[in-house]
Design a protein around this motif. Sequence first.
Motif, PDB file in Angstrom:
ATOM      1  N   GLY A 143       9.905   7.567   9.472  1.00 24.59           N
ATOM      2  CA  GLY A 143      11.341   6.623   8.680  1.00 24.59           C
ATOM      3  C   GLY A 143      11.337   6.428   7.566  1.00 24.59           C
ATOM      4  N   PHE A 144      10.940   7.812   6.306  1.00 21.11           N
ATOM      5  CA  PHE A 144      11.197   7.231   4.891  1.00 21.11           C
ATOM      6  C   PHE A 144      12.045   8.059   5.137  1.00 21.11           C
ATOM      7  CE2 PHE A 144       7.975   7.192   1.878  1.00 21.11           C
ATOM      8  CZ  PHE A 144       9.200   7.404   0.321  1.00 21.11           C
ATOM      9  N   ASN A 145      12.374   9.339   5.782  1.00 27.07           N
ATOM     10  CA  ASN A 145      13.523  10.373   5.313  1.00 27.07           C
ATOM     11  C   ASN A 145      13.255  11.264   3.931  1.00 27.07           C
ATOM     12  OD1 ASN A 145      14.845  10.980   7.502  1.00 27.07           O
ATOM     13  ND2 ASN A 145      15.312   8.585   7.108  1.00 27.07           N
ATOM     14  N   ARG A 146      12.124  11.471   4.077  1.00 22.57           N
ATOM     15  CA  ARG A 146      11.504  11.636   2.432  1.00 22.57           C
ATOM     16  C   ARG A 146      11.218  12.817   2.800  1.00 22.57           C
ATOM     17  NH1 ARG A 146       7.934   9.801  -2.116  1.00 22.57           N
ATOM     18  NH2 ARG A 146       5.984  10.363  -0.606  1.00 22.57           N
ATOM     19  N   SER A 174       1.233  10.705   7.458  1.00 22.84           N
ATOM     20  CA  SER A 174       2.444  10.126   6.779  1.00 22.84           C
ATOM     21  C   SER A 174       2.897   8.718   5.525  1.00 22.84           C
ATOM     22  CB  SER A 174       3.432   9.318   7.641  1.00 22.84           C
ATOM     23  OG  SER A 174       4.333   9.013   8.165  1.00 22.84           O
ATOM     24  N   HIS A 175       3.797   8.244   5.251  1.00 31.02           N
ATOM     25  CA  HIS A 175       3.426   8.142   3.849  1.00 31.02           C
ATOM     26  C   HIS A 175       4.212   6.327   4.299  1.00 31.02           C
ATOM     27  CE1 HIS A 175       2.586   7.280   0.133  1.00 31.02           C
ATOM     28  NE2 HIS A 175       4.412   6.927  -0.402  1.00 31.02           N
ATOM     29  N   LEU A 176       4.297   5.594   4.246  1.00 27.70           N
ATOM     30  CA  LEU A 176       4.921   4.010   4.091  1.00 27.70           C
ATOM     31  C   LEU A 176       6.145   4.485   2.973  1.00 27.70           C
ATOM     32  CD1 LEU A 176       1.832   1.805   4.696  1.00 27.70           C
ATOM     33  CD2 LEU A 176       3.767   2.430   6.547  1.00 27.70           C
ATOM     34  N   ALA A 177       7.300   3.417   3.248  1.00 25.72           N
ATOM     35  CA  ALA A 177       8.276   3.677   2.999  1.00 25.72           C
ATOM     36  C   ALA A 177       8.444   1.787   1.567  1.00 25.72           C
ATOM     37  CB  ALA A 177       9.472   3.545   2.987  1.00 25.72           C
ATOM     38  N   CYS A 178       7.944   0.862   2.383  1.00 23.21           N
ATOM     39  CA  CYS A 178       7.980  -0.673   1.625  1.00 23.21           C
ATOM     40  C   CYS A 178       6.235  -0.745   1.702  1.00 23.21           C
ATOM     41  CB  CYS A 178       8.337  -1.196   2.816  1.00 23.21           C
ATOM     42  SG  CYS A 178      10.604  -0.553   2.408  1.00 23.21           S
ATOM     43  N   GLY A 179       5.556  -0.191   1.789  1.00 28.33           N
ATOM     44  CA  GLY A 179       3.966  -0.919   1.739  1.00 28.33           C
ATOM     45  C   GLY A 179       3.259  -1.311   0.418  1.00 28.33           C
ATOM     46  N   PRO A 185       9.476  -5.952   7.907  1.00 30.13           N
ATOM     47  CA  PRO A 185       9.622  -4.919   9.014  1.00 30.13           C
ATOM     48  C   PRO A 185       9.240  -3.530   9.032  1.00 30.13           C
ATOM     49  CG  PRO A 185      11.336  -5.965   7.992  1.00 30.13           C
ATOM     50  CD  PRO A 185      10.671  -6.801   7.292  1.00 30.13           C
ATOM     51  N   MET A 186       9.756  -3.002   7.470  1.00 34.94           N
ATOM     52  CA  MET A 186       9.542  -1.443   8.505  1.00 34.94           C
ATOM     53  C   MET A 186       7.861  -0.384   7.872  1.00 34.94           C
ATOM     54  SD  MET A 186      11.390   1.544   7.692  1.00 34.94           S
ATOM     55  CE  MET A 186      11.496   2.787   6.828  1.00 34.94           C
ATOM     56  N   SER A 206      -6.481  11.126  11.080  1.00 33.12           N
ATOM     57  CA  SER A 206      -5.014  10.479  10.361  1.00 33.12           C
ATOM     58  C   SER A 206      -5.393   9.837   8.734  1.00 33.12           C
ATOM     59  CB  SER A 206      -4.634   9.378  11.732  1.00 33.12           C
ATOM     60  OG  SER A 206      -4.515  10.186  12.793  1.00 33.12           O
ATOM     61  N   SER A 207      -4.489  10.017   8.643  1.00 36.00           N
ATOM     62  CA  SER A 207      -4.128   8.883   7.498  1.00 36.00           C
ATOM     63  C   SER A 207      -2.262   8.586   6.744  1.00 36.00           C
ATOM     64  CB  SER A 207      -4.357  10.134   6.460  1.00 36.00           C
ATOM     65  OG  SER A 207      -4.336   9.574   4.275  1.00 36.00           O
ATOM     66  N   LEU A 208      -1.834   7.375   6.618  1.00 32.89           N
ATOM     67  CA  LEU A 208      -0.527   6.527   6.677  1.00 32.89           C
ATOM     68  C   LEU A 208      -1.058   5.477   5.178  1.00 32.89           C
ATOM     69  CD1 LEU A 208       1.443   5.745   7.881  1.00 32.89           C
ATOM     70  CD2 LEU A 208       0.242   3.683   8.879  1.00 32.89           C
ATOM     71  N   SER A 209      -2.199   5.163   4.886  1.00 28.12           N
ATOM     72  CA  SER A 209      -2.192   4.879   3.615  1.00 28.12           C
ATOM     73  C   SER A 209      -2.058   4.901   2.442  1.00 28.12           C
ATOM     74  CB  SER A 209      -2.791   2.923   3.639  1.00 28.12           C
ATOM     75  OG  SER A 209      -2.088   2.157   4.850  1.00 28.12           O
ATOM     76  N   ALA A 210      -1.204   4.443   1.203  1.00 26.16           N
ATOM     77  CA  ALA A 210      -1.813   5.098  -0.317  1.00 26.16           C
ATOM     78  C   ALA A 210      -2.211   3.630  -0.937  1.00 26.16           C
ATOM     79  CB  ALA A 210      -0.031   5.426  -0.870  1.00 26.16           C
ATOM     80  N   SER A 211      -2.748   3.259  -2.033  1.00 30.11           N
ATOM     81  CA  SER A 211      -2.491   1.851  -2.377  1.00 30.11           C
ATOM     82  C   SER A 211      -2.199   0.921  -2.274  1.00 30.11           C
ATOM     83  CB  SER A 211      -2.011   2.285  -4.428  1.00 30.11           C
ATOM     84  OG  SER A 211      -2.794   3.131  -4.837  1.00 30.11           O
ATOM     85  N   ALA A 212      -0.914   0.958  -1.970  1.00 28.50           N
ATOM     86  CA  ALA A 212      -0.228  -0.269  -1.269  1.00 28.50           C
ATOM     87  C   ALA A 212      -0.888  -0.075   0.260  1.00 28.50           C
ATOM     88  CB  ALA A 212       1.186  -0.412  -1.405  1.00 28.50           C
ATOM     89  N   GLY A 213      -0.592   0.473   1.313  1.00 33.77           N
ATOM     90  CA  GLY A 213      -1.212   0.364   2.362  1.00 33.77           C
ATOM     91  C   GLY A 213      -2.366   0.335   2.613  1.00 33.77           C
ATOM     92  N   ILE A 214      -2.977   0.372   1.492  1.00 34.08           N
ATOM     93  CA  ILE A 214      -4.789   0.523   1.803  1.00 34.08           C
ATOM     94  C   ILE A 214      -4.848  -1.423   1.766  1.00 34.08           C
ATOM     95  CG2 ILE A 214      -6.647   0.089   0.886  1.00 34.08           C
ATOM     96  CD1 ILE A 214      -6.429   2.527  -0.426  1.00 34.08           C
ATOM     97  N   PHE A 215      -3.825  -2.390   1.194  1.00 38.80           N
ATOM     98  CA  PHE A 215      -3.793  -4.025   1.229  1.00 38.80           C
ATOM     99  C   PHE A 215      -3.369  -4.157   2.273  1.00 38.80           C
ATOM    100  CE2 PHE A 215      -4.034  -2.385  -3.374  1.00 38.80           C
ATOM    101  CZ  PHE A 215      -5.426  -3.978  -4.289  1.00 38.80           C
ATOM    102  N   LEU A 216      -2.525  -3.727   2.744  1.00 36.02           N
ATOM    103  CA  LEU A 216      -2.133  -4.493   4.128  1.00 36.02           C
ATOM    104  C   LEU A 216      -3.134  -4.135   4.967  1.00 36.02           C
ATOM    105  CD1 LEU A 216       1.195  -2.595   4.683  1.00 36.02           C
ATOM    106  CD2 LEU A 216       0.848  -4.539   3.890  1.00 36.02           C
ATOM    107  N   GLY A 217      -4.090  -3.888   5.295  1.00 36.24           N
ATOM    108  CA  GLY A 217      -5.139  -4.393   6.139  1.00 36.24           C
ATOM    109  C   GLY A 217      -6.152  -3.236   6.850  1.00 36.24           C
ATOM    110  N   PRO A 218      -6.926  -3.267   7.584  1.00 34.70           N
ATOM    111  CA  PRO A 218      -7.934  -2.235   8.469  1.00 34.70           C
ATOM    112  C   PRO A 218      -6.590  -1.684   9.255  1.00 34.70           C
ATOM    113  CG  PRO A 218      -8.329  -4.706   9.216  1.00 34.70           C
ATOM    114  CD  PRO A 218      -7.825  -4.326   7.724  1.00 34.70           C
ATOM    115  N   ASP A 219      -6.055  -2.320  10.227  1.00 36.69           N
ATOM    116  CA  ASP A 219      -5.005  -1.241  11.206  1.00 36.69           C
ATOM    117  C   ASP A 219      -4.234  -0.037  10.454  1.00 36.69           C
ATOM    118  OD1 ASP A 219      -4.868  -3.075  13.212  1.00 36.69           O
ATOM    119  OD2 ASP A 219      -3.759  -4.392  13.486  1.00 36.69           O
TER     120      ASP A 219
END
Length: 388
Positions: A143-146, A174-179, A185-186, A206-219
């Motif tokens: 959903g990033f469209n990068r 992948s990479h979060l656009a709004c982490g 809701p993204m 698998s890897s989804l989270s950079a710095s910001a995503g780590i703070f979103l929690g274990p999911d």
Amino acid sequence: MTDFAAYHEPEDAFASAPLRLTVHLGAIADNWHDMAKRSGKARAAAVVKADAYGLGIEDVGQTLYHAGARDFFVAVPSEGATLRAYAPEARIFVLCGIWPGQEEIFFENDLVPVIASEEQLAFWMSVIAERGDYPCALQIDTGFNRLGLPLEDALALAADVSRPASFSPVLVMSHLACGDDPSSPMNGRQLQLFRQVSDAFEGIESSLSASAGIFLGPDYHFDLTRPGIALYGGEAVNGVANPMRAAVKAEARVLQVREAKAGETVSYGGTLKLARDSRLAVASVGYADGWMRNLSGSGVPLRETGITGATGFIAGRKVPVAGRVTMDITIFDVTDVPENAVRTGDYVELFGSNVSLDEAARAAGTIGYEMLTGLGLRYERLYVDAAE
């Protein structure tokens, strides 16, 4: 808060440099340990692209390797080749992937290409058909469209029983656009789509989270996290207190302290008219050093938005930028600093432990990432060892 003054007795070149950059490697190591802990069951990698966010891939890479990082991410293969000498047993992923003519730099330095497009995938298939088994990573767009393979193509690739046995992805990512915005809701939508990818490539990390995503929690952690800006002391999440240690201090030497009368103007364009008799500290930093023109106290469109200009820190006080920042020079208003507390040859902190990196960035209408990666070549650098 990091007390940078407590560490090294500076070398002569550093003591007299027009511009100084102190990089606290101990803080970077501590920040990596913090992010590794926050990553829970996932391993924490280290993102060192853009010359370790402007701070020096050799020193920073070696520090992070000694701290325990064994997975690194760079942007281009030349960065990976440089890093290899300082992280001999690490996996080094190259985010921009591989293109014709780059095969040898990958193979000679044991770099892992991140395949992010159908064109790269087709080229990679031809490479391994000739060379044989060699690891790669797959980046999927959720959903990033990068960068990234379309989700449907990635799922079809996972289900393709005819794919070559030598095709051996070791990571899907992948990479979060709004982490950086936990309320977006993204984040949930991308997480749901990435779970499809992770499930489809069963048995592959698998890897989804950079710095910001780590703070979103274990999911959001999966098998591997990719902290970047947080390692260097920058804010990863908007609107919350930054828990990371300050890792870098930038300073500029005061070239002259001058008196100016009320009614006189300051710097190009005369955009600041002094309302009182003032003392001005003229410092050796400008937009050629990544100290952006948008940090000006007046005379740039950003000031019309209500965002105030930058401040420095000297003699125990924050001091505002006066007028426009120029190519090599910035003027600070030190009128409110006790007389004789600022002298020629003193240093004004641009950002560090008293003016945060992100505070300076906000004054320029930008983010800490750009402040760090935009540092020019004129800073004399002092690396404080992790052991100190």
